[in-house]
Design a protein around this motif. Structure first.
Motif, PDB file in Angstrom:
ATOM      1  N   LYS A 130       4.271  24.503   8.622  1.00  0.00           N
ATOM      2  CA  LYS A 130       4.384  25.953   8.423  1.00  0.00           C
ATOM      3  C   LYS A 130       4.070  26.694   9.723  1.00  0.00           C
ATOM      4  O   LYS A 130       4.732  27.686  10.062  1.00  0.00           O
ATOM      5  CB  LYS A 130       3.412  26.393   7.323  1.00  0.00           C
ATOM      6  CG  LYS A 130       3.582  27.844   6.884  1.00  0.00           C
ATOM      7  CD  LYS A 130       4.821  28.036   6.043  1.00  0.00           C
ATOM      8  CE  LYS A 130       4.883  29.444   5.455  1.00  0.00           C
ATOM      9  NZ  LYS A 130       6.096  29.649   4.626  1.00  0.00           N
ATOM     10  N   GLU A 154       7.049  26.310  12.006  1.00  0.00           N
ATOM     11  CA  GLU A 154       8.125  27.218  11.610  1.00  0.00           C
ATOM     12  C   GLU A 154       7.845  28.639  12.078  1.00  0.00           C
ATOM     13  O   GLU A 154       8.749  29.337  12.555  1.00  0.00           O
ATOM     14  CB  GLU A 154       8.294  27.191  10.092  1.00  0.00           C
ATOM     15  CG  GLU A 154       9.484  28.027   9.620  1.00  0.00           C
ATOM     16  CD  GLU A 154       9.402  28.404   8.155  1.00  0.00           C
ATOM     17  OE1 GLU A 154      10.419  28.870   7.620  1.00  0.00           O
ATOM     18  OE2 GLU A 154       8.318  28.261   7.554  1.00  0.00           O
ATOM     19  N   LEU A 161       4.754  24.781   1.638  1.00  0.00           N
ATOM     20  CA  LEU A 161       6.153  24.995   1.997  1.00  0.00           C
ATOM     21  C   LEU A 161       7.005  25.148   0.745  1.00  0.00           C
ATOM     22  O   LEU A 161       6.718  24.555  -0.300  1.00  0.00           O
ATOM     23  CB  LEU A 161       6.680  23.817   2.826  1.00  0.00           C
ATOM     24  CG  LEU A 161       6.050  23.616   4.203  1.00  0.00           C
ATOM     25  CD1 LEU A 161       6.533  22.311   4.825  1.00  0.00           C
ATOM     26  CD2 LEU A 161       6.368  24.780   5.124  1.00  0.00           C
ATOM     27  N   ASP A 195      12.775  27.934   0.899  1.00  0.00           N
ATOM     28  CA  ASP A 195      13.245  28.857   1.933  1.00  0.00           C
ATOM     29  C   ASP A 195      12.709  28.533   3.324  1.00  0.00           C
ATOM     30  O   ASP A 195      13.166  29.138   4.308  1.00  0.00           O
ATOM     31  CB  ASP A 195      12.860  30.289   1.566  1.00  0.00           C
ATOM     32  CG  ASP A 195      13.643  30.809   0.371  1.00  0.00           C
ATOM     33  OD1 ASP A 195      14.697  30.230   0.071  1.00  0.00           O
ATOM     34  OD2 ASP A 195      13.187  31.785  -0.262  1.00  0.00           O
ATOM     35  N   ASP A 196      11.753  27.634   3.424  1.00  0.00           N
ATOM     36  CA  ASP A 196      11.231  27.266   4.740  1.00  0.00           C
ATOM     37  C   ASP A 196      12.130  26.257   5.462  1.00  0.00           C
ATOM     38  O   ASP A 196      11.916  25.987   6.650  1.00  0.00           O
ATOM     39  CB  ASP A 196       9.823  26.668   4.605  1.00  0.00           C
ATOM     40  CG  ASP A 196       8.805  27.704   4.166  1.00  0.00           C
ATOM     41  OD1 ASP A 196       8.698  28.733   4.858  1.00  0.00           O
ATOM     42  OD2 ASP A 196       8.143  27.496   3.139  1.00  0.00           O
ATOM     43  N   SER A 199      13.615  30.805  12.555  1.00  0.00           N
ATOM     44  CA  SER A 199      13.920  30.188  11.261  1.00  0.00           C
ATOM     45  C   SER A 199      14.725  31.137  10.385  1.00  0.00           C
ATOM     46  O   SER A 199      15.657  30.727   9.688  1.00  0.00           O
ATOM     47  CB  SER A 199      12.622  29.781  10.557  1.00  0.00           C
ATOM     48  OG  SER A 199      11.983  28.746  11.270  1.00  0.00           O
TER      49      SER A 199
END
Length: 550
Positions: A243, A246, A274, A277-278, A363
């Protein structure tokens, strides 16, 4: 390598690489480093590398740093007195010692020179320093500051136990015999990490017993976990680390041997760090992982050499290594104690000197691109589809206060890139000081904001020195609209310093156009002809010239 390796064992280890092409390396330090260089050669030999090590004459480190680099890779093995000569036991402090601030300033200059010369491959032995100051607080500050100066420049710090006072005083060899192999290990690891540092853009991860605890196909989507407790804790930590990656602009993707619907369910429940959508791409199925990575590469329009693949299965890792050697493979550790090593390596692979606003939004940009591709696949008319995107192109003229993303884009883009040349801020400043311009463009449409996606550097002689565009906005005719929008600013005819590379086929295809005349050393563009060849492309965009130097 075993830490107890003896001198004779080290000599024996070199036999396996005898006769192979040699890889030259220079080991920098003010001490006598012949013995540790032997152990370095043995450590590299364990990786089938025939290392040829050159060392400096005793006491000539500072003299060497004043000479020009000659292309040989250099590694530094330094001690406190290499940064501050007054702390050397062999010479003693003498009289008339400078103030501590002056000593530390000189140490910072030396440490910076070493780090730049050796590309950060520096080992610092935290040996005891000769007492310089009678004030014990100042002496402690000096020694701790020297260590901090080295560490701040990326040096690997080895403890004082690695230093041998008796060996150093008798022969100039600073490393204790019991720690020669460990020192060689440290040097090898630094060299390996330096070769991998930065440049990666995409992390593709496996799911079962990697992103979460359990096997979703056997345990069911409700029974896999990545909680901050018990045996799930390390999966929670791994997801938390991803995370953070990202958030700093690293693209996340999944390659899993599972049914597609089943693989998505645990990420759709909302109880993990997570979620769906990640991830910019999810490949789940029962083909090979290498094929999954190829599809992800195609979907994202990013080269496989920017990929890192994490999996807990050594067979899957070996398959990818064999089929896609350009992809860096990383094993997810079977035990909690392996997490620091995993994160250190991933942090190194995704190293960034600095982060821009664009990085933090990357992202989101790729999620927007995914929506664009899905819409394009459903469209029956290319022109109608492009008009329906409601695209807005903002064009800017950049200055030193606003050019960080523009220069980053030039230096990171490979496919739509005029010549592959990398530019420093000093180089760009020189072009602008001589009357050149650095133009950039931002794109937004009904799929979202795509950020700053074009950099265009033209000098005072009307030669385009750099022209790059982010691969995430291909197929929109942005590059055409950009040139047409600048037709009142650019001369009707200008030149481009085009040079074909292994990666810039998209740029080559762009200039394969009647408006361009490609020569051996220079490519000419006629904007009137370009407008005639692309009469509608500007109409797909709302153009805004924001401080474009008109």
């Amino acid at each position: 390598m075993r830490n107890s390796m003896t001198f004779l064992e080290a000599k024996k280890a070199l036999r396996k690489v005898a006769g192979r092409p040699a890889l030259p390396m220079r080991l920098l330090g003010s001490g006598t480093l012949e013995t540790v260089s032997l152990f370095c050669r043995a450590r590299f030999a364990a990786e089938d590398i025939n290392l040829a090590v050159e060392t400096l004459p005793f006491g000539t480190l500072h003299q060497h740093l004043t000479t020009a680099a000659d292309g040989i890779s250099e590694v530094a093995l330094v001690l406190p007195w290499d940064l501050c000569g007054a702390t050397d036991w062999r010479s003693g402090a003498g009289y008339g010692i400078a103030a501590i601030e002056d000593l530390l300033s000189a140490a910072e200059r030396t440490a910076t020179a070493l780090a730049e010369r050796c590309r950060g491959v520096v080992v610092y032995i935290d040996a005891p320093a000769f007492p310089v100051f009678r004030n014990t607080h100042e002496q402690k500050r000096l020694t701790s500051s020297l260590r901090a100066i080295a560490e701040d420049r990326g040096a690997c710090i080895l403890p004082a136990s690695f230093f041998s006072m008796s060996a150093y005083l008798s022969s100039g060899e600073p490393i204790a015999g019991a720690h020669l192999a460990e020192t060689a290990d440290a040097i090898y690891e630094l060299c390996r990490m330096a070769g991998e540092r930065g440049g990666k853009k995409v992390l593709v991860t496996d799911l079962d017993n990697c992103l979460w605890r359990g096997i979703v196909g056997e345990d069911g989507p409700d029974n896999v976990s990545a909680d901050a407790e018990d045996s799930s804790f390390r999966y929670f930590i791994y997801q938390s680390f991803l995370k953070r990656l990202e958030a700093d602009g690293i693209i996340l993707a999944i390659a899993s041997r599972n049914d597609a619907d089943l693989a998505r369910q645990p990420l759709s429940r909302g109880n993990m760090v997570l979620g769906i959508d990640d991830f910019a791409a999810i490949e789940a199925g029962y083909g090979t992982k290498s094929d999954a990575l190829r599809r992800i590469s195609s979907d994202l329009n990013l080269g496989l050499d920017s990929f890192v693949f994490v999996d807990d299965n050594p067979i899957e890792l070996a398959e990818v290594e064999n089929e896609l050697p350009e992809v860096v493979t990383v094993a997810f550790p079977p035990h909690d104690r392996g997490l620091p090593v995993l994160f250190d390596r991933l942090n190194n692979l995704f190293h960034r000197d600095s982060l821009t606003e664009e990085d933090h939004l990357r992202s989101e940009f790729y999620r927007n691109r995914k929506v664009f591709v899905e819409q394009a696949n459903r469209s029956t008319s290319v022109e109608g589809f492009l008009r329906g995107l409601d695209m807005k192109l903002e064009i800017f003229s950049k200055t030193p206060e606003t050019w960080s993303r523009a220069i980053q884009l030039i230096n990171k883009t490979n496919q739509f890139n005029l010549n592959g040349l990398r530019w420093s801020e000093e180089d760009v400043r020189d072009v602008l000081d001589r009357g050149g311009h650095l133009f950039t463009a931002k794109l937004s449409d009904n799929t979202g904001d795509h950020g700053e996606i074009i950099s265009f550097l033209i000098d005072n002689e009307n030669i385009v020195r750099a022209f790059v565009m982010s691969c995430r906005v291909f197929q929109r005719r942005v590059e055409n609209a950009f040139l047409l929008a600048l037709s009142d600013i650019l001369p009707t005819e200008f030149s481009l310093a085009f040079e074909a590379t292994e990666r810039n086929t998209p740029l080559s295809m762009f200039i394969d156009d009647p408006a361009f005349a490609i020569g051996e050393s220079i490519t000419l563009c006629n904007l009137d002809r370009f407008r005639a060849e692309h009469p509608e492309d500007l109409s797909f965009f709302k153009i805004e010239l924001s401080d474009a130097g008109i």
